[in-house]
Design an enzyme around this catalytic site. Sequence first.
Site: not given
Length: 313
Positions: A227, A283
Amino acid sequence: MSQWITVYSFPISRDLSALFRLIQRYQLPLRIAEEENQQALLTTEPCIAKFITPLLEDWERGLVDLDKVQLNRAEPAAGDDLHSEEEQAQGEEALARPPLIPTFPLDKTPISLLLIALCFFGWFLHANNLSDAFLIYPDSNSGQNFSQSSLMWHLQNGEFWRLWTPAIINFSFQHALFNALAIWVFGRSLEARGGPLIYCALVLLGGVAANLSQYAWRPEAVFAGMSGVVYTLVGFALVMQRWQPAWRDIPPGMITLMTAWMILCTLGVINYLIGIRIANAAHFGGFVAGLLVALVYCAAGGARKFNSYPAST
């Protein structure tokens, strides 16, 4: 009498069979003629040039199959008897529009396909307790000097791959599936249009930035997942759509949704609501890396590769 004007030129050796079939299939106001040792595409409607040119550029780069292009004609409104010449021309504009999320030939996106495969490979490794060689060992004492940290130990032993390889490992099938779908949506267009060099640089730099950010934030915790790389792609796409507004391979709403999700996760809202732990620093680190790479890339002129006709809405 209408004047024929040239809207695009091709080398004399270029096979234009697919273009000819497109013209015939939709009865477009276009014709092909040989001029000055080139094949010229001519039209009597000047306004068609700004729409047909990006399509033909993508076709020459191998991103579009003209035999699969679907065209939509503008229909006159009910009760309209009179139309201006411009409206009539627009009604004749049978212009290609990609689907909401366009497709690209698989041979144009090999790195994205590899990343998708690695998502599930990483999940397989973790499920079978084979992931230790890819992760950064956690520090039991997060306040210790960096020279005594587990990351420095890895680097001193030549295990530089661990700066990136935590991105391969996914802790669950759902985690792998989500990251694979995100790469399918965000990654393929960036790779197909930008090319393999910038895409590789984006993925490698983003992965390292994401992993180092997460390690710096919580070195005592084990982290993994693609991610961080996904958010590198999101950051790059965010800048690209503002630098090149005509590029709409990725719906703007999807970029907004992913950015909002990142913010909610960082604020702890998602963890509070559903109780899952998320590598928020990874992230954020990947996202910032994507922003920076995109700014440098666009400033250097790379954004011209993303000059595309907009997706239909």
